[in-house]
Design a protein around this motif. Structure first.
Motif, mmCIF file in Angstrom:
data_model
loop_
_atom_site.group_PDB
_atom_site.id
_atom_site.type_symbol
_atom_site.label_atom_id
_atom_site.label_comp_id
_atom_site.label_asym_id
_atom_site.label_seq_id
_atom_site.Cartn_x
_atom_site.Cartn_y
_atom_site.Cartn_z
ATOM 1 N N TYR A 1 0.823 -1.206 0.000
ATOM 2 C CA TYR A 1 0.000 0.000 0.000
ATOM 3 C C TYR A 1 0.860 1.261 0.000
ATOM 4 O O TYR A 1 0.629 2.211 -0.770
ATOM 5 N N LYS B 1 1.175 4.057 -3.113
ATOM 6 C CA LYS B 1 0.919 5.494 -2.940
ATOM 7 C C LYS B 1 2.121 6.318 -3.413
ATOM 8 O O LYS B 1 1.978 7.340 -4.100
ATOM 9 N N ASN C 1 -3.170 9.722 -4.429
ATOM 10 C CA ASN C 1 -3.303 8.923 -3.198
ATOM 11 C C ASN C 1 -4.751 8.533 -2.938
ATOM 12 O O ASN C 1 -5.051 7.455 -2.427
ATOM 13 N N SER C 2 -5.668 9.456 -3.269
ATOM 14 C CA SER C 2 -7.107 9.149 -3.087
ATOM 15 C C SER C 2 -7.502 7.950 -3.946
ATOM 16 O O SER C 2 -8.285 7.096 -3.537
ATOM 17 N N GLU D 1 -6.113 4.918 -2.296
ATOM 18 C CA GLU D 1 -6.889 4.579 -1.100
ATOM 19 C C GLU D 1 -8.185 3.859 -1.465
ATOM 20 O O GLU D 1 -8.636 2.970 -0.747
ATOM 21 N N GLU E 1 -7.381 0.369 -1.892
ATOM 22 C CA GLU E 1 -6.582 -0.190 -0.791
ATOM 23 C C GLU E 1 -6.844 -1.684 -0.589
ATOM 24 O O GLU E 1 -5.917 -2.482 -0.472
#
Length: 693
Positions: free
Chosen positions: A423, A427, A473-474, A477, A480
């Motif tokens: 993860y 990112k 990053n969103s 996420e 994820e």
């Protein structure tokens, strides 16, 4: 559901929820399914509608589904789908959804309804408006058949469906309402009759109806005036047996082992009874021979006594007197040698008179020694077994527990590390790539003269790296769980290696682990030994009885040995004493009185021998009487042991063997069938189809 008119020949039964509320949990979504089926009053033209609900737990954009339904309609929203055969892809847009469709697939339960009026079978149409005793029977046939291995044999079994059926009855024109295997609930104006059926379970459990009658039909009866039919609603589910229902069988394996032990012990008892019977037969034959021999000896002794009493010959000649004078001691001693057999027989008679005491004392002593030895040996074995078993279990448990903890810790740590690394890396890469990609776009615009250098410089200088990285990053996420799931798959592929490395670590510590386990058991050694001793004390009576039985089995040998030893000692003592006395007397006798002494000795000896032989004859008479009684007793013993042998054989064949066969046959068979039914119920997870994910 609306009420159908009998004039349209509709219903009598509605099958609801063959898979009612049956949920299959998955990673992204879960699917619930309810099946509705309608049949008419003549058991024809049923139609089936299936209602499915997909819960989108992870708010996926697309959901893969599998269904054999026709005319599928979304009943909860406007989500669309594409279909390729039975494969369906829903454009879920993150939403949960419900849909329904038709099917021509055969139901796992076939329903047949029959009607009777006053005992005569009629059709649904003929029953309308009639008066009399009405009987409506709904029969359920289980079609979901499987071949299952039971106790090593292939058996036919069915998915364990349970059916609950209900009928609403108007009491204005119906009374005396009954239902088989169910209950009637009356609220004054209406009555609800509810019954239960378990189609196929009788065959699945292989039970005779004479033992247990498991219903596969439900019958409603009532006294009607102007009869009018309402719908019969049937609810069907395969959830008949739960895991907890099988707890009753947890201790059955031990019972199966005990049944085998019981059978083995009974076989040994039969063998022992046969051996006792064989020994009694041999004893009976031996006693007959002994009685015959005793009578022969008695007659011979009586003849010898009569011969001695009537002996009129002179004692010695002159030449013999001189010889006796010269070797009186030797002659006297030789005389005793000639009477050795008689002396020993007299000694034996004395021992025989004490035979009961000698035998009982020797057997009692043997029993006392055997009992003490058996108890001591049992305690020693029990203590050593308990301690060694506890030590072995503790060592194996310690190693197994250490390995399990190490394996789980290593695997979970690797999994957590992989997820976090994947993860974090995703990112970082996404942020850097997004910034680089944005600048690359501006570079291409400048290179192709779409923008000027000034505009390019302005655009590049305006790049907000933090904003771009946050946006990327969103995205990461949002993915994820997928990223972590992929990382988990990687770790899962390495699971054996991770576990093997953890096992090696524990293996290197094996001696320490075992030593610690041994210390724990050593600290409890006194308690373990005390418990073992208590267990032996609790069985003390049984052990003593077993030791006594062992001595009893060897009683004849012990008694024979005791008598033989006693006779040998008595014979030797009597003979040696007689020789010593004769030698002493002979040495004191002179030649001048040889003749008188010889005659006196002869007379006295004959008297004593005759007297002894009288005593011996009397003893032999008592012996023959006793042997005759003993012979009668051995005949009774032989008869009794034969009855014991026959009885033990009958007890083993008709009792123990049947019990053991029943436990290892019917009971074990029933246990495996119950477990198989639970598996069949768990395997039945859909009707119209479900995607593996």
């Amino acid at each position: 559901m609306r009420k159908f008119d009998l004039s349209k020949k509709v219903v009598a039964a509605v099958l609801t929820g063959t898979l009612a509320l049956y949920t299959m949990p998955v990673f992204a979504a879960s699917k619930d399914e309810v099946v509705y089926s309608k049949i008419n009053g003549n058991n024809e033209d049923y139609s089936t509608i299936v209602s499915d609900k997909i819960t989108n737990d992870q708010r996926e954009e697309y959901i893969n589904d599998l269904s054999n339904l026709l005319n599928i309609v979304n009943t909860s929203g406007d989500e669309t789908f594409t279909q390729d055969g039975n494969k369906i892809v829903w454009n879920a847009n993150g939403n949960s959804l419900s849909y329904q469709g038709d099917t021509e697939q055969e139901l796992p339960i076939k329903t047949t309804v029959t009607y009777k009026l006053n005992g005569e079978e009629v059709t649904a149409d003929e029953l309308k408006g009639k008066e009399g005793r009405v009987s409506i029977t709904v029969n359920y046939e289980n079609l979901d058949e499987h071949n299952v291995k039971i106790n090593g044999k292939t058996q036919k079994m069915y998915t364990p469906f349970i059916v609950v059926a209900g009928l609403l009855i108007n009491k204005d024109n119906n009374e005396n309402i009954t239902v088989t295997k169910g209950k009637v609930v009356d609220n004054g104006k209406n009555a609800i009759a509810i019954g239960m059926a378990l189609p196929g379970l009788q065959e699945s459990l292989d039970l005779s109806k004479s033992d247990v009658d498991i219903p596969d039909s439900i019958t409603f009866e009532m006294d009607a005036t102007d009869f009018e039919m309402n719908n019969i609603i049937s609810y069907v589910t395969p959830k008949l047996i739960e895991e907890a229902d099988l707890d009753i069988f947890n201790d059955m394996d031990e019972i199966f082992d005990k049944a085998n032990e019981l059978q083995n012990a009974s076989n040994k008892l039969v063998d022992g009874a046969n051996q006792v019977n064989e020994g009694a037969s041999q004893l009976k034959t031996g006693m007959s021979s002994a009685l015959s021999g005793a009578n022969t000896i008695k007659l011979a002794v009586e003849e010898s006594r009569n011969s001695l009493v009537n002996d009129k010959s002179s004692a010695l000649k002159q030449s013999q007197i001189e010889s006796i004078g010269q070797s009186s001691a030797k002659s006297a001693k030789a005389g005793i040698v000639s009477q050795e057999s008689s002396i020993k027989q007299t000694a034996d008679s004395g021992i025989e008179s004490q035979s009961a005491v000698i035998k009982s004392q020797m057997v009692a002593t043997a029993k006392q020694i055997a009992e003490a030895t058996a108890i001591s040996t049992a305690k020693q074995v029990a203590e050593e077994t308990a301690y060694n078993t506890a030590k072995q279990v503790a060592e194996e448990t310690a190693i197994s527990t250490a390995k399990q903890v190490a394996e789980e810790t290593a695997y979970n740590t690797a999994k957590q590390t992989a997820e976090e690394t994947a993860y974090s890396t995703a990112k970082q890469i996404a942020g850097t790539t997004a910034v680089s990609t944005t600048k690359s776009v501006y570079d291409n615009l400048l290179k192709n003269n779409i923008i000027s250098t000034e505009v390019y410089n302005e655009l590049v200088s305006s790049i907000d790296q933090d904003t771009i990285k946050n946006a990327s990053n969103s995205t990461i996420e949002a993915q994820e769980k997928t990223i972590k799931a992929n990382a988990d798959k990687t770790i899962e592929s390495q699971k054996e290696t991770i576990i093997a490395n953890a096992d090696k670590t524990i293996e290197s510590q094996k001696e320490t682990i075992i030593a610690n386990a041994d210390k724990t058991i050593e600290s409890k050694k006194e308690t373990i030994i005390a418990n073992a001793d208590s267990a032996i004390e609790a069985q003390k009576d049984t052990i003593i009885k077993a030791a006594d039985m062992g001595i009893e089995a060897k009683k004849a040998t012990i008694e024979a040995g005791a008598m033989a030893s006693a006779k040998q000692i008595a014979e030797t003592t009597a003979y040696e004493t007689a020789q010593a006395v004769a030698s002493s007397v002979g040495q004191q006798v002179g030649e001048t009185v040889a003749s008188q002494v010889a005659d006196a000795v002869k007379t006295e000896a004959l008297k004593q021998v005759a007297s002894s032989m009288d005593t011996l004859a009397d003893g032999l008479g008592e012996l023959t009487d006793g042997l005759e009684q003993l012979n009668n007793g051995t005949e009774a013993l032989s008869t009794g042991t034969q009855e014991l042998s026959d009885g033990m054989t009958e007890f083993n064949e008709d009792g123990i063997k049947k019990i053991a066969n029943y436990i290892n046959g019917d009971v074990k068979d029933l246990k495996e069938r119950a477990e198989a039914l639970k598996d069949l119920a768990n395997d039945y997870n859909n009707f119209s189809g479900i995607d593996e994910n």
